[in-house]
Motif scaffolding. Sequence first.
Motif, PDB file in Angstrom:
ATOM      1  N   UNK A 193       0.786  -1.185   0.031  1.00  0.00           N
ATOM      2  CA  UNK A 193      -0.093   0.005   0.046  1.00  0.00           C
ATOM      3  C   UNK A 193       0.755   1.282   0.138  1.00  0.00           C
ATOM      4  N   UNK A 194       1.821   1.262   0.736  1.00  0.00           N
ATOM      5  CA  UNK A 194       2.815   2.473   0.852  1.00  0.00           C
ATOM      6  C   UNK A 194       3.465   2.963  -0.583  1.00  0.00           C
ATOM      7  N   UNK A 195       3.648   1.829  -1.212  1.00  0.00           N
ATOM      8  CA  UNK A 195       4.069   1.876  -2.594  1.00  0.00           C
ATOM      9  C   UNK A 195       3.353   2.801  -3.495  1.00  0.00           C
ATOM     10  N   UNK A 196       2.137   2.460  -3.323  1.00  0.00           N
ATOM     11  CA  UNK A 196       1.045   3.227  -4.123  1.00  0.00           C
ATOM     12  C   UNK A 196       1.525   4.974  -3.855  1.00  0.00           C
ATOM     13  N   UNK A 197       1.645   5.177  -2.542  1.00  0.00           N
ATOM     14  CA  UNK A 197       2.014   6.578  -2.311  1.00  0.00           C
ATOM     15  C   UNK A 197       3.176   7.013  -2.949  1.00  0.00           C
ATOM     16  N   UNK A 198       4.483   6.399  -2.491  1.00  0.00           N
ATOM     17  CA  UNK A 198       5.810   6.743  -2.667  1.00  0.00           C
ATOM     18  C   UNK A 198       6.062   6.679  -4.307  1.00  0.00           C
ATOM     19  N   UNK A 199       5.563   5.712  -5.068  1.00  0.00           N
ATOM     20  CA  UNK A 199       5.850   5.790  -6.338  1.00  0.00           C
ATOM     21  C   UNK A 199       4.905   6.946  -7.235  1.00  0.00           C
ATOM     22  N   UNK A 200       4.084   7.382  -6.523  1.00  0.00           N
ATOM     23  CA  UNK A 200       3.287   8.319  -7.080  1.00  0.00           C
ATOM     24  C   UNK A 200       3.240   9.539  -6.272  1.00  0.00           C
ATOM     25  N   UNK A 201       4.195   9.904  -5.626  1.00  0.00           N
ATOM     26  CA  UNK A 201       4.147  11.160  -4.685  1.00  0.00           C
ATOM     27  C   UNK A 201       3.978  12.500  -5.495  1.00  0.00           C
ATOM     28  N   UNK A 202       4.677  12.478  -6.682  1.00  0.00           N
ATOM     29  CA  UNK A 202       4.323  13.865  -7.428  1.00  0.00           C
ATOM     30  C   UNK A 202       3.070  13.937  -7.835  1.00  0.00           C
ATOM     31  N   UNK A 203       2.145  12.954  -8.092  1.00  0.00           N
ATOM     32  CA  UNK A 203       0.905  13.085  -8.510  1.00  0.00           C
ATOM     33  C   UNK A 203      -0.184  13.437  -7.123  1.00  0.00           C
ATOM     34  N   UNK A 204       0.348  12.792  -6.157  1.00  0.00           N
ATOM     35  CA  UNK A 204      -0.319  13.422  -5.007  1.00  0.00           C
ATOM     36  C   UNK A 204      -0.218  14.819  -4.489  1.00  0.00           C
ATOM     37  N   UNK A 205       1.080  15.171  -4.684  1.00  0.00           N
ATOM     38  CA  UNK A 205       1.491  16.558  -4.331  1.00  0.00           C
ATOM     39  C   UNK A 205       0.825  17.374  -5.363  1.00  0.00           C
ATOM     40  N   UNK A 206       0.784  17.395  -6.571  1.00  0.00           N
ATOM     41  CA  UNK A 206       0.478  18.263  -7.529  1.00  0.00           C
ATOM     42  C   UNK A 206      -1.083  18.139  -7.551  1.00  0.00           C
ATOM     43  N   UNK A 207      -1.974  16.912  -7.226  1.00  0.00           N
ATOM     44  CA  UNK A 207      -3.286  16.991  -7.152  1.00  0.00           C
ATOM     45  C   UNK A 207      -3.971  17.578  -5.948  1.00  0.00           C
ATOM     46  N   UNK A 208      -3.209  17.680  -4.873  1.00  0.00           N
ATOM     47  CA  UNK A 208      -3.673  18.331  -3.592  1.00  0.00           C
ATOM     48  C   UNK A 208      -3.264  19.828  -3.629  1.00  0.00           C
ATOM     49  N   UNK A 209      -2.386  20.053  -4.181  1.00  0.00           N
ATOM     50  CA  UNK A 209      -1.749  21.441  -4.374  1.00  0.00           C
ATOM     51  C   UNK A 209      -3.250  22.003  -5.119  1.00  0.00           C
ATOM     52  N   UNK A 210      -3.724  21.455  -6.087  1.00  0.00           N
ATOM     53  CA  UNK A 210      -4.647  22.059  -7.115  1.00  0.00           C
ATOM     54  C   UNK A 210      -5.947  22.190  -6.107  1.00  0.00           C
ATOM     55  N   UNK A 211      -6.302  21.004  -5.223  1.00  0.00           N
ATOM     56  CA  UNK A 211      -7.290  20.918  -4.285  1.00  0.00           C
ATOM     57  C   UNK A 211      -7.361  22.215  -3.446  1.00  0.00           C
TER      58      UNK A 211
END
Length: 215
Positions: free
Chosen positions: A1-19
């Motif tokens: 489960x943690x890999x889902x976050x770490x492998x896509x950290x840039x996506x999460x940061x960019x998406x929540x920045x927009x939010x």
Amino acid sequence: MLETLTDNWDLFVEAFRTTVLLLIVSGAISLVAGTLLGAMRVSPVPALRTAGTAYVTLLRNTPLTFVFFFVAFGFPRLDIRFSYFAFAVVALSAYTSAFVCEAVRSGINTVHVGQAEAARAIGMTFGQTLTQVVLPQALRAAVPPVMSVIIALAKNTTIASGFGVMEAGAIGATLNERGYPAFDAMIWVAVGFVIVVLPLSLTQRRLERAVVRSR
């Protein structure tokens, strides 16, 4: 489960920045517009009261998704063309301001009518009475419900993902396309929203206690 976050950290940061950006911009516009609508609702001018009532009644009883559809597809037909982000801000602000208006109006109703009458008796205009006597007291009482509206706005930003805005609500679909488990993605999105909303909830509680102490 943690890999889902770490492998896509840039996506999460960019998406929540927009939010968060959607929340800040739409929230600021909603607060201003909602306060103006609240003033219209209590205005002595019948046309302003009618316009304010019609706006609030229409927007509060219209699903937010329909508001997004109208803005995203109706505006281009009127030759009004913005970015998807700007369309999302317009839709969220238009919808949320109706709820801010009702929170402000409820705050205005907590101010004793005698204070407005006393202000008018000494020659103050409606605008002066509202801005110098009524609103300062009304907003103090309106702050907790307004914060609830802003918290709801934070969650409503996810609808923007269905209209071309790459924000937190779009993370699940994006990761699913990349082959990651949808459940894992949703868990991390939920955690992200808790991080975004929790400070707002704590602020609301502090403001509620402050209002109680000031009475």
